[in-house]
Design a protein around this motif. Sequence first.
Motif, short mmCIF file in Angstrom:
data_model
loop_
_atom_site.label_atom_id
_atom_site.label_comp_id
_atom_site.label_asym_id
_atom_site.label_seq_id
_atom_site.Cartn_x
_atom_site.Cartn_y
_atom_site.Cartn_z
N ARG A 124 63.52 63.42 67.23
CA ARG A 124 62.08 63.27 67.05
C ARG A 124 61.45 64.60 66.65
NH1 ARG A 124 60.91 59.87 72.50
NH2 ARG A 124 62.02 57.98 71.86
N ALA A 125 60.49 64.51 65.75
CA ALA A 125 59.60 65.63 65.50
C ALA A 125 58.53 65.58 66.58
CB ALA A 125 58.98 65.52 64.12
N LEU A 126 58.34 66.66 67.29
CA LEU A 126 57.47 66.67 68.47
C LEU A 126 56.44 67.79 68.35
CD1 LEU A 126 56.88 65.60 71.38
CD2 LEU A 126 58.51 67.33 72.18
N ARG A 127 55.18 67.45 68.50
CA ARG A 127 54.10 68.44 68.44
C ARG A 127 53.93 69.04 69.84
NH1 ARG A 127 52.04 69.36 63.33
NH2 ARG A 127 51.65 67.12 63.06
N THR A 128 54.22 70.31 69.97
CA THR A 128 54.11 70.96 71.28
C THR A 128 52.81 71.73 71.45
OG1 THR A 128 55.33 72.88 70.43
CG2 THR A 128 56.60 71.17 71.57
N VAL A 178 49.70 72.63 65.49
CA VAL A 178 50.75 73.58 65.13
C VAL A 178 51.98 72.82 64.68
CG1 VAL A 178 52.27 75.39 66.06
CG2 VAL A 178 49.86 75.32 66.72
N LYS A 179 52.77 73.41 63.81
CA LYS A 179 53.96 72.74 63.29
C LYS A 179 54.82 72.18 64.42
CE LYS A 179 55.58 76.24 61.03
NZ LYS A 179 56.47 77.08 60.16
N PRO A 180 55.42 71.00 64.22
CA PRO A 180 56.24 70.42 65.27
C PRO A 180 57.58 71.13 65.41
CG PRO A 180 56.40 69.06 63.31
CD PRO A 180 55.37 70.13 63.02
N VAL A 181 58.25 70.85 66.51
CA VAL A 181 59.65 71.21 66.67
C VAL A 181 60.47 69.94 66.50
CG1 VAL A 181 59.20 73.20 68.13
CG2 VAL A 181 59.57 70.94 69.18
#
Length: 233
Positions: free
Chosen positions: A170-174, A178-181
């Motif tokens: 999963r692409a996850l917004r932390t 801001v760009k996801p991890v």
Amino acid sequence: MHQWPATEAEARAEQERLRAAADHGSPGPAVGEIATVAGVDVAYGDDGTLAAAAVVLDADSLAVLEESVHVGRTDFPYVPGLLAFRELPSVMAALDGLTRTPDLVVCDGYGRAHPRRAGLAVHLGVLTGVPCFGVAKTPFLFDHEPPGTARGSSSPLTMRDGSGTEEVGRALRTRDGVKPVFVSVGSGIGLDNACAHTLRLTPRYRQPETTRRADHLAGARLAALRPAPGTGG
């Protein structure tokens, strides 16, 4: 002592063995069910030296409990899809240098989000027997839509093969806006819990504290090995 692959053919065979041995059915530990979490990362020097760092954090306070660094070199060639074998011996040596076994390991890299579903997190999860997942900073060979802009938003990472399309992470917004991890499991933990741990490990920054601390430690050790200016090496 573990016998590491010396050739591309040996590495591919070992990778297939590790992929088959990985536990992808367990949900693994949830947030609140672990006491310690370790982060691992590797820094490369210009002369081929690498420093692998392992840092153990308290799972609640995120305070550093223990650190270990192994400095070495890699003899395995650069082969796309087999990069884990350049780092594994030193990473495992750094983990072996810890006096305690963490409840969870987080690496700066990928797990199932890999062409053969066997990135570094898969290797580490099987070899250590500790639940492990990867959190990467940049996208790899998968498809994904941008997640929502709010912290905690996510979108699936998908890869296609002969049997169809599979969700591999999963692409996850932390952080808001801001760009996801990019989160992918290795072994012994499911994607829901891996994402929940990632959010727990990112109270202030985009990257998990595990990665930030291990990256800083590895980089500092490499810097300490460089000759001082004017000493001539």
